[in-house]
Write a protein that holds these residues in place. Structure first.
Motif, mmCIF file in Angstrom:
data_model
loop_
_atom_site.group_PDB
_atom_site.id
_atom_site.type_symbol
_atom_site.label_atom_id
_atom_site.label_comp_id
_atom_site.label_asym_id
_atom_site.label_seq_id
_atom_site.Cartn_x
_atom_site.Cartn_y
_atom_site.Cartn_z
ATOM 1 N N ALA A 29 84.608 70.466 55.617
ATOM 2 C CA ALA A 29 85.440 71.282 54.725
ATOM 3 C C ALA A 29 85.552 72.716 55.224
ATOM 4 O O ALA A 29 86.640 73.313 55.186
ATOM 5 N N ARG A 30 84.439 73.287 55.702
ATOM 6 C CA ARG A 30 84.484 74.661 56.203
ATOM 7 C C ARG A 30 85.444 74.784 57.387
ATOM 8 O O ARG A 30 86.185 75.757 57.514
ATOM 9 N N PHE A 31 85.402 73.778 58.262
ATOM 10 C CA PHE A 31 86.289 73.804 59.425
ATOM 11 C C PHE A 31 87.748 73.714 59.000
ATOM 12 O O PHE A 31 88.592 74.486 59.470
ATOM 13 N N LEU A 32 88.057 72.801 58.092
ATOM 14 C CA LEU A 32 89.442 72.633 57.663
ATOM 15 C C LEU A 32 89.973 73.871 56.948
ATOM 16 O O LEU A 32 91.182 74.132 56.954
ATOM 17 N N ASP A 33 89.070 74.645 56.343
ATOM 18 C CA ASP A 33 89.469 75.856 55.625
ATOM 19 C C ASP A 33 89.288 77.124 56.457
ATOM 20 O O ASP A 33 89.402 78.232 55.931
ATOM 21 N N SER A 34 89.005 76.972 57.755
ATOM 22 C CA SER A 34 88.675 78.129 58.591
ATOM 23 C C SER A 34 89.897 78.870 59.119
ATOM 24 O O SER A 34 89.757 79.889 59.785
ATOM 25 N N GLY A 35 91.072 78.334 58.867
ATOM 26 C CA GLY A 35 92.291 78.968 59.356
ATOM 27 C C GLY A 35 93.122 78.092 60.268
ATOM 28 O O GLY A 35 94.162 78.535 60.774
ATOM 29 N N ILE A 36 92.700 76.843 60.472
ATOM 30 C CA ILE A 36 93.435 75.986 61.402
ATOM 31 C C ILE A 36 94.866 75.723 60.929
ATOM 32 O O ILE A 36 95.759 75.461 61.740
ATOM 33 N N LEU A 37 95.096 75.829 59.612
ATOM 34 C CA LEU A 37 96.441 75.590 59.101
ATOM 35 C C LEU A 37 97.415 76.668 59.539
ATOM 36 O O LEU A 37 98.631 76.475 59.451
ATOM 37 N N ARG A 38 96.892 77.785 60.047
ATOM 38 C CA ARG A 38 97.772 78.847 60.550
ATOM 39 C C ARG A 38 98.532 78.384 61.794
ATOM 40 O O ARG A 38 99.511 79.009 62.200
ATOM 41 N N LEU A 39 98.069 77.286 62.402
ATOM 42 C CA LEU A 39 98.798 76.722 63.541
ATOM 43 C C LEU A 39 100.063 75.989 63.096
ATOM 44 O O LEU A 39 100.962 75.746 63.910
ATOM 45 N N GLY A 40 100.129 75.614 61.826
ATOM 46 C CA GLY A 40 101.316 74.943 61.317
ATOM 47 C C GLY A 40 101.631 73.667 62.074
ATOM 48 O O GLY A 40 100.742 72.864 62.363
ATOM 49 N N ARG A 41 102.892 73.500 62.422
ATOM 50 C CA ARG A 41 103.333 72.287 63.115
ATOM 51 C C ARG A 41 102.835 72.226 64.552
ATOM 52 O O ARG A 41 103.010 71.204 65.227
ATOM 53 N N LYS A 42 102.201 73.286 65.018
ATOM 54 C CA LYS A 42 101.634 73.292 66.366
ATOM 55 C C LYS A 42 100.194 72.773 66.372
ATOM 56 O O LYS A 42 99.542 72.780 67.418
ATOM 57 N N LEU A 43 99.718 72.333 65.221
ATOM 58 C CA LEU A 43 98.393 71.706 65.136
ATOM 59 C C LEU A 43 98.513 70.237 65.506
ATOM 60 O O LEU A 43 99.212 69.471 64.840
ATOM 61 N N GLY A 44 97.835 69.862 66.575
ATOM 62 C CA GLY A 44 97.795 68.468 66.999
ATOM 63 C C GLY A 44 96.518 67.795 66.544
ATOM 64 O O GLY A 44 95.929 68.167 65.521
ATOM 65 N N PRO A 45 96.023 66.815 67.275
ATOM 66 C CA PRO A 45 94.835 66.078 66.855
ATOM 67 C C PRO A 45 93.575 66.936 66.840
ATOM 68 O O PRO A 45 93.447 67.918 67.567
ATOM 69 N N ILE A 46 92.652 66.519 65.998
ATOM 70 C CA ILE A 46 91.313 67.107 65.955
ATOM 71 C C ILE A 46 90.366 66.106 66.603
ATOM 72 O O ILE A 46 90.303 64.939 66.191
ATOM 73 N N ASN A 47 89.649 66.551 67.626
ATOM 74 C CA ASN A 47 88.726 65.698 68.363
ATOM 75 C C ASN A 47 87.306 65.927 67.848
ATOM 76 O O ASN A 47 86.727 66.995 68.037
ATOM 77 N N TRP A 48 86.756 64.900 67.200
ATOM 78 C CA TRP A 48 85.382 64.938 66.710
ATOM 79 C C TRP A 48 84.504 64.289 67.782
ATOM 80 O O TRP A 48 84.488 63.073 67.924
#
Length: 259
Positions: free
Chosen positions: A89-108
């Motif tokens: 949850a902390r990671f998802l709320d850390s600001g990654i949404l600021r990438l918008g449509r330029k956000l691709g996959p998240i590699n765990w």
């Protein structure tokens, strides 16, 4: 789309080789994004990034460019993965949404010592939402223990549309089964003495495999756990590690091959 890139963009030996002489460091991302179609951000694995950083990265690349993110190690390097909810949850709320449509996959990415525990891993996958803040999320898991070569794991990932990262040419176990509507490949075999990182034949092979994933999900010469196959919408292929100096050249050579 087949997207091809590298891990990160700050690496001193690339200056004067991939980056033109005299190019200011603050313009290196802009330059890399003009030559490649995706970059895997590694800094997110080691620590939190500021929302302003994600916003700046968004603004420095073309509209059709896409970043992938390595998720924080605090979520994956733990005894009980199903207890990682707060870290996720902390990671998802850390600001990654600021990438918008330029956000691709998240590699765990998981440690090579992390073995497959079906109940615990199912609990971890349940923590990965398909969307957040109105933005679609695509998740990939990079497992590196032989015990994950298990049909139960492949089925588990497929049920949640989570991709299994394909380790192309490393010592990690290879699981080429397609479990999502996208594929995520990491190839690590670039070597010194090859101007483009790989011999031409190997570059042809990887370009062909990327195309096959889009066409029918059946790239040749790879190790599968099950017999199932499906075509994917998007392919993300990253040239990582190996002879790192040559990785941008290898990525560009692959881009030329896929047209």
């Amino acid at each position: 789309m087949i997207r091809i890139g590298i891990g990160g963009w700050v690496f001193e030996p690339w200056r004067g080789r991939f980056y033109p002489e005299g190019l200011p460091q603050k313009r290196e991302l802009e330059h890399a994004a003009s030559r490649l179609t995706t970059i895997e951000i590694n800094g997110t694995y080691y620590g939190s990034q500021k929302p302003e950083s994600f916003a700046r990265w968004h603004d420095e690349v073309p509209e059709d460019f896409v970043f992938s993110l390595k998720a924080p190690r605090f979520a994956t390097n733990r005894k009980r993965l199903s207890e990682a909810g707060q870290s996720v949850a902390r990671f998802l709320d850390s600001g990654i949404l600021r990438l918008g449509r330029k956000l691709g996959p998240i590699n765990w990415q998981f440690l090579p010592t992390k073995a497959f525990d079906p109940e615990d891993f199912a609990g971890f996958l349940s923590l990965l939402p398909p969307e957040h803040g109105g933005l679609r999320l695509r998740h990939a898991v990079e497992v590196r223990h032989e015990s994950f070569r298990d049909p139960a794991f492949v089925e588990m990932a497929a049920k949640r549309n989570v991709a299994i990262v394909l380790a192309g040419d490393s010592d990690h176990p290879q699981i080429a089964d397609v479990t999502a509507d996208f594929a995520y490949l990491r190839i690590m075999g670039t070597r010194e003495g090859e101007p483009e990182g790989y011999p031409a034949g190997e570059l042809d092979l990887w370009a062909g495999r990327a195309a096959a994933l889009q066409e029918d999900g059946k790239p040749a010469g790879l190790k599968h756990v099950t017999d199932t196959a499906r075509a994917v919408e998007d392919v993300f292929l990253y040239v990582i590690s190996g002879h790192k100096e040559a990785n941008p050249a290898a990525a560009e050579a692959l881009i030329r091959r896929i047209g």
